[in-house]
Design an enzyme around this catalytic site. Sequence first.
Site, mmCIF file in Angstrom:
data_model
loop_
_atom_site.group_PDB
_atom_site.id
_atom_site.type_symbol
_atom_site.label_atom_id
_atom_site.label_comp_id
_atom_site.label_asym_id
_atom_site.label_seq_id
_atom_site.Cartn_x
_atom_site.Cartn_y
_atom_site.Cartn_z
ATOM 1 N N CYS A 94 -17.879 -1.872 -24.541
ATOM 2 C CA CYS A 94 -16.599 -1.775 -23.815
ATOM 3 C C CYS A 94 -16.481 -2.843 -22.730
ATOM 4 O O CYS A 94 -16.296 -4.000 -23.047
ATOM 5 C CB CYS A 94 -16.437 -0.364 -23.274
ATOM 6 S SG CYS A 94 -14.736 0.055 -22.954
ATOM 7 N N ARG A 128 -3.835 3.682 -22.088
ATOM 8 C CA ARG A 128 -5.295 3.860 -22.174
ATOM 9 C C ARG A 128 -5.598 4.550 -23.501
ATOM 10 O O ARG A 128 -4.996 5.578 -23.819
ATOM 11 C CB ARG A 128 -5.804 4.673 -20.983
ATOM 12 C CG ARG A 128 -7.306 4.919 -20.958
ATOM 13 C CD ARG A 128 -7.810 5.156 -19.556
ATOM 14 N NE ARG A 128 -7.857 3.881 -18.840
ATOM 15 C CZ ARG A 128 -8.906 3.051 -18.895
ATOM 16 N NH1 ARG A 128 -9.938 3.338 -19.663
ATOM 17 N NH2 ARG A 128 -8.891 1.927 -18.242
ATOM 18 N N HIS A 195 -18.235 4.254 -27.013
ATOM 19 C CA HIS A 195 -19.178 4.976 -26.150
ATOM 20 C C HIS A 195 -19.701 6.171 -26.937
ATOM 21 O O HIS A 195 -19.414 6.323 -28.119
ATOM 22 C CB HIS A 195 -18.447 5.497 -24.892
ATOM 23 C CG HIS A 195 -17.888 4.436 -24.023
ATOM 24 N ND1 HIS A 195 -18.657 3.624 -23.214
ATOM 25 C CD2 HIS A 195 -16.604 4.039 -23.816
ATOM 26 C CE1 HIS A 195 -17.884 2.802 -22.542
ATOM 27 N NE2 HIS A 195 -16.631 3.026 -22.896
HETATM 28 N N1 GLN Z 1 -12.196 -1.573 -17.701
HETATM 29 C C1 GLN Z 1 -12.149 -1.812 -19.153
HETATM 30 C C2 GLN Z 1 -10.924 -1.151 -19.818
HETATM 31 O O1 GLN Z 1 -10.383 -0.209 -19.312
HETATM 32 C C3 GLN Z 1 -13.402 -1.270 -19.811
HETATM 33 C C4 GLN Z 1 -13.537 0.222 -19.714
HETATM 34 C C5 GLN Z 1 -14.874 0.752 -20.218
HETATM 35 O O2 GLN Z 1 -15.907 0.085 -20.134
HETATM 36 N N2 GLN Z 1 -14.842 2.023 -20.733
HETATM 37 O O3 GLN Z 1 -10.541 -1.605 -20.900
#
Ligand code: GLN
Length: 244
Positions: A94, A128, A195
């Site tokens: 990520c 998101r 993840h």
């Molecule tokens: N900040 C980055 C995003 O929101 C990565 C987030 C993360 O590592 N889960 O895309």
Amino acid sequence: MEFNLAYLYPELLNIYGDKGNILAIQQRCLWRGINLNIHKINPGDKINPDLYDFYFIGGGQDQQQLMIADELQTQKNALTEAADSNDAVFLAICGGYQLLGEYYKPANKDKVPGLEIMDTYTIAGNKRYIGNVTVNTEFSCNDIKTLVGFENHSGLTYLRGDTKPLGVVSTGNGNNAEDNTEGGVYKNVFGSYLHGSLLPKNPHFTDYLISLAGKRKYNDNFKLEALDDKIELFAHNRVINKKY
Ligand code: GLN
């Protein structure tokens, strides 16, 4: 036999238990009598690219990515040598994956320069993406060709040039919710939005990465004996069958 792993900035980039990836590599090595020496790399440490067989960098919120961006630039030559010349095995998750590319552009902020190890770029979208993801992949040490994980990102990553996708999304969004790709692969460098952490529920991908490192360090005869992955695959298949 033993491997050395550089754990990049664990105090900053380790959300959603991404450290579990390192524990999975370590345990699956131990079960075969192979030691995994884990070296934490913290701000100010200097990376010697000749020392490490593996590099791991986890995920992080925009704030942590901004905090680490300048520090990462000081390691650009060493990490590029590790990836390009030494064929070391990288796993980046990520936020860490985003920082392997040319840049990451957070919402309403300037671009954060990346390591330019992988030919990608990332732009934060206004949505998101959160949820379980299933992917079809070719990167497996056996006939199981699926990966499962959990995504939580607003960044949209686009692959360019010789960067291949880690896989094709069958459930979820992956790199950018447009081109059905998830993750990126360049030489022995693997990035993913998954993840979970990713590796414990995907033992066939974990062993694929360990085998890459073994063939690189020892020789092409390096072989991992099969393990009883009943429990790991029970967890894997619950996601595949959407029993979550
Ligand atoms: N900040 C980055 C995003 O929101 C990565 C987030 C993360 O590592 N889960 O895309």
